[in-house]
Write a protein that holds these residues in place. Structure first.
Motif, PDB file in Angstrom:
ATOM      1  N   THR A 186       0.882  -1.121  -0.119  1.00 57.72           N
ATOM      2  CA  THR A 186       0.096   0.060  -0.111  1.00 57.72           C
ATOM      3  C   THR A 186       0.801   1.209  -0.046  1.00 57.72           C
ATOM      4  OG1 THR A 186      -1.818  -1.266   1.269  1.00 57.72           O
ATOM      5  CG2 THR A 186      -1.683   1.185   1.288  1.00 57.72           C
ATOM      6  N   ARG A 187       0.620   2.196  -1.067  1.00 55.70           N
ATOM      7  CA  ARG A 187       1.132   3.431  -0.882  1.00 55.70           C
ATOM      8  C   ARG A 187       0.735   4.303  -0.011  1.00 55.70           C
ATOM      9  NH1 ARG A 187       3.503   6.380  -6.227  1.00 55.70           N
ATOM     10  NH2 ARG A 187       4.826   8.014  -5.285  1.00 55.70           N
ATOM     11  N   THR A 188       1.405   5.087   0.521  1.00 55.54           N
ATOM     12  CA  THR A 188       0.841   6.236   1.560  1.00 55.54           C
ATOM     13  C   THR A 188       1.162   7.847   0.787  1.00 55.54           C
ATOM     14  OG1 THR A 188       1.017   5.066   3.571  1.00 55.54           O
ATOM     15  CG2 THR A 188       0.867   7.343   3.851  1.00 55.54           C
ATOM     16  N   TYR A 189       0.167   8.509   0.704  1.00 52.36           N
ATOM     17  CA  TYR A 189       0.212   9.716   0.059  1.00 52.36           C
ATOM     18  C   TYR A 189       0.320  10.920   1.118  1.00 52.36           C
ATOM     19  CZ  TYR A 189      -0.434   7.420  -4.258  1.00 52.36           C
ATOM     20  OH  TYR A 189      -0.506   6.578  -5.562  1.00 52.36           O
ATOM     21  N   TYR A 190      -0.320  10.541   2.343  1.00 52.27           N
ATOM     22  CA  TYR A 190      -0.206  11.644   3.341  1.00 52.27           C
ATOM     23  C   TYR A 190      -0.417  10.809   4.588  1.00 52.27           C
ATOM     24  CZ  TYR A 190      -1.170  15.399   6.707  1.00 52.27           C
ATOM     25  OH  TYR A 190      -1.273  16.071   7.517  1.00 52.27           O
ATOM     26  N   ARG A 191       0.424  11.038   5.789  1.00 54.90           N
ATOM     27  CA  ARG A 191       0.078  10.603   6.952  1.00 54.90           C
ATOM     28  C   ARG A 191       0.432  11.543   7.952  1.00 54.90           C
ATOM     29  NH1 ARG A 191      -0.022   5.720   9.037  1.00 54.90           N
ATOM     30  NH2 ARG A 191       0.629   4.653   7.003  1.00 54.90           N
ATOM     31  N   GLY A 192      -0.755  12.087   9.007  1.00 53.64           N
ATOM     32  CA  GLY A 192      -0.621  13.000   9.716  1.00 53.64           C
ATOM     33  C   GLY A 192      -1.391  12.480  11.056  1.00 53.64           C
ATOM     34  N   PRO A 193      -1.288  13.511  11.946  1.00 52.59           N
ATOM     35  CA  PRO A 193      -2.101  13.190  13.325  1.00 52.59           C
ATOM     36  C   PRO A 193      -3.608  12.838  13.025  1.00 52.59           C
ATOM     37  CG  PRO A 193      -1.404  15.325  13.477  1.00 52.59           C
ATOM     38  CD  PRO A 193      -0.888  14.906  12.118  1.00 52.59           C
ATOM     39  N   ASP A 194      -4.327  13.642  11.985  1.00 46.26           N
ATOM     40  CA  ASP A 194      -5.548  13.394  11.948  1.00 46.26           C
ATOM     41  C   ASP A 194      -6.221  12.867  10.550  1.00 46.26           C
ATOM     42  OD1 ASP A 194      -4.948  15.682  10.252  1.00 46.26           O
ATOM     43  OD2 ASP A 194      -6.683  16.809  10.981  1.00 46.26           O
ATOM     44  N   ALA A 195      -5.195  12.657   9.577  1.00 46.39           N
ATOM     45  CA  ALA A 195      -5.591  11.899   8.558  1.00 46.39           C
ATOM     46  C   ALA A 195      -4.771  11.168   7.807  1.00 46.39           C
ATOM     47  CB  ALA A 195      -5.997  13.199   7.474  1.00 46.39           C
ATOM     48  N   VAL A 196      -5.041  10.051   7.122  1.00 44.59           N
ATOM     49  CA  VAL A 196      -4.184   9.178   6.423  1.00 44.59           C
ATOM     50  C   VAL A 196      -4.941   8.931   4.976  1.00 44.59           C
ATOM     51  CG1 VAL A 196      -2.938   6.872   6.356  1.00 44.59           C
ATOM     52  CG2 VAL A 196      -3.298   7.879   8.416  1.00 44.59           C
ATOM     53  N   VAL A 197      -3.903   9.125   4.059  1.00 46.16           N
ATOM     54  CA  VAL A 197      -4.335   8.811   2.536  1.00 46.16           C
ATOM     55  C   VAL A 197      -3.558   7.848   1.921  1.00 46.16           C
ATOM     56  CG1 VAL A 197      -4.826  10.082   0.433  1.00 46.16           C
ATOM     57  CG2 VAL A 197      -5.138  11.325   2.391  1.00 46.16           C
ATOM     58  N   THR A 198      -4.063   6.734   1.358  1.00 41.86           N
ATOM     59  CA  THR A 198      -3.146   5.918   0.841  1.00 41.86           C
ATOM     60  C   THR A 198      -3.757   5.530  -0.541  1.00 41.86           C
ATOM     61  OG1 THR A 198      -4.722   3.858   1.674  1.00 41.86           O
ATOM     62  CG2 THR A 198      -3.030   4.545   3.207  1.00 41.86           C
ATOM     63  N   ASP A 199      -3.308   4.714  -1.280  1.00 46.20           N
ATOM     64  CA  ASP A 199      -3.861   4.380  -2.402  1.00 46.20           C
ATOM     65  C   ASP A 199      -5.197   3.678  -2.565  1.00 46.20           C
ATOM     66  OD1 ASP A 199      -2.802   1.917  -1.625  1.00 46.20           O
ATOM     67  OD2 ASP A 199      -1.623   1.471  -3.291  1.00 46.20           O
ATOM     68  N   GLU A 200      -5.701   3.131  -1.328  1.00 40.61           N
ATOM     69  CA  GLU A 200      -6.860   2.446  -1.316  1.00 40.61           C
ATOM     70  C   GLU A 200      -7.857   3.288  -0.452  1.00 40.61           C
ATOM     71  OE1 GLU A 200      -6.123  -1.314   0.147  1.00 40.61           O
ATOM     72  OE2 GLU A 200      -4.966  -2.097  -1.695  1.00 40.61           O
ATOM     73  N   HIS A 201      -7.337   3.943   0.619  1.00 38.05           N
ATOM     74  CA  HIS A 201      -8.444   4.524   1.653  1.00 38.05           C
ATOM     75  C   HIS A 201      -7.944   5.936   1.988  1.00 38.05           C
ATOM     76  CE1 HIS A 201      -8.810   0.112   2.466  1.00 38.05           C
ATOM     77  NE2 HIS A 201     -10.117   0.403   2.432  1.00 38.05           N
ATOM     78  N   PHE A 202      -9.187   6.639   2.234  1.00 35.03           N
ATOM     79  CA  PHE A 202      -8.896   8.085   2.894  1.00 35.03           C
ATOM     80  C   PHE A 202      -9.540   8.036   4.398  1.00 35.03           C
ATOM     81  CE2 PHE A 202     -10.074  12.359   4.463  1.00 35.03           C
ATOM     82  CZ  PHE A 202      -9.204  12.950   3.874  1.00 35.03           C
ATOM     83  N   VAL A 203      -8.588   8.336   5.649  1.00 33.74           N
ATOM     84  CA  VAL A 203      -8.997   7.831   6.720  1.00 33.74           C
ATOM     85  C   VAL A 203      -8.885   9.099   7.446  1.00 33.74           C
ATOM     86  CG1 VAL A 203      -8.616   6.769   9.117  1.00 33.74           C
ATOM     87  CG2 VAL A 203      -7.951   5.681   6.821  1.00 33.74           C
ATOM     88  N   TRP A 204     -10.142   9.848   8.001  1.00 29.76           N
ATOM     89  CA  TRP A 204     -10.297  11.112   8.807  1.00 29.76           C
ATOM     90  C   TRP A 204     -10.320  10.493  10.168  1.00 29.76           C
ATOM     91  CZ3 TRP A 204     -14.594  15.217   9.068  1.00 29.76           C
ATOM     92  CH2 TRP A 204     -14.340  16.138   9.705  1.00 29.76           C
ATOM     93  N   ARG A 205      -9.299  10.760  11.133  1.00 29.03           N
ATOM     94  CA  ARG A 205      -9.386  10.427  12.403  1.00 29.03           C
ATOM     95  C   ARG A 205     -10.131  11.709  13.296  1.00 29.03           C
ATOM     96  NH1 ARG A 205      -3.056   8.852  12.403  1.00 29.03           N
ATOM     97  NH2 ARG A 205      -3.382   6.743  11.477  1.00 29.03           N
TER      98      ARG A 205
END
Length: 145
Positions: free
Chosen positions: A3-22
Motif C-alpha cells: 500500500t502506498r501512502t500519500y499523506y500521514r498525519g495526526p488527523d488523516a491518512v491517505v493511501t492508494d486504497e483509503h482516505f481515513v479521517w481521525r
C-alpha cells in the motif's frame, strides 16, 4: 502488493486504497468509491467578537459604580482591552476548509481543517491517490510493430 501512502498525519491518512479521517469517530472512505470531490470554505464564526462586545456592554453597565480615580482607570483599561480583543479576534477568525464528495451515492464531508497548510497537504495527497487509482487508458488505439 504494498500500500502506498500519500499523506500521514495526526488527523488523516491517505493511501492508494483509503482516505481515513481521525475525528471523534474515525471515518474511512474507499478511494475508488469517491465521486465529485470538491473543496469548500466554511465562513468564520462570529462568536468571539460577540462575546467581546458583551464584555464591553457589561463593563459599561457597571460604569456608574466607578467613583474614585483608581477604579475609573481600571474600568477604562478593561473596556479598552475588551474592545481591542474584539477587533483582534474579528480579524483573525479562522475559516474551516472542507473536502466534500459523493460516497456511495451520499454527500459526505471527507475532511475539515482550519489550518490551510495542513488542509492543502491532505487534499494534495487525496488528489494524487485518486489519480493513481484511475484505470490505465488503452492509449489512442495505435499499434506499434
Amino acid at each position: 502488493m504494498s500500500t502506498r501512502t500519500y499523506y500521514r498525519g495526526p488527523d488523516a491518512v491517505v493511501t492508494d486504497e483509503h482516505f481515513v479521517w481521525r475525528t471523534t469517530s474515525t471515518r474511512v472512505f474507499e478511494i475508488r468509491e469517491l465521486r465529485h470531490v470538491m473543496v469548500s470554505r466554511q465562513p468564520a464564526t462570529h462568536a468571539y467578537p460577540i462575546m467581546a462586545g458583551g464584555a464591553v456592554l457589561l463593563a459599561s453597565a457597571g460604569w456608574a459604580t466607578l467613583t474614585n480615580p483608581p477604579t475609573l482607570v481600571l474600568g477604562l483599561l478593561t473596556v479598552a482591552t475588551a474592545g481591542a480583543l474584539a477587533v483582534t479576534l474579528a480579524r483573525t477568525r479562522s475559516r474551516t476548509w472542507r473536502l466534500q464528495a459523493t460516497y456511495r451515492g451520499r454527500d459526505v464531508v471527507l475532511y475539515a481543517q482550519s489550518d490551510l497548510r495542513v488542509f492543502n497537504q491532505v487534499s494534495r495527497g487525496l488528489r494524487r491517490s485518486m489519480e493513481a487509482a484511475r484505470p490505465p487508458t488503452a492509449g489512442y488505439g495505435l499499434v506499434v510493430t
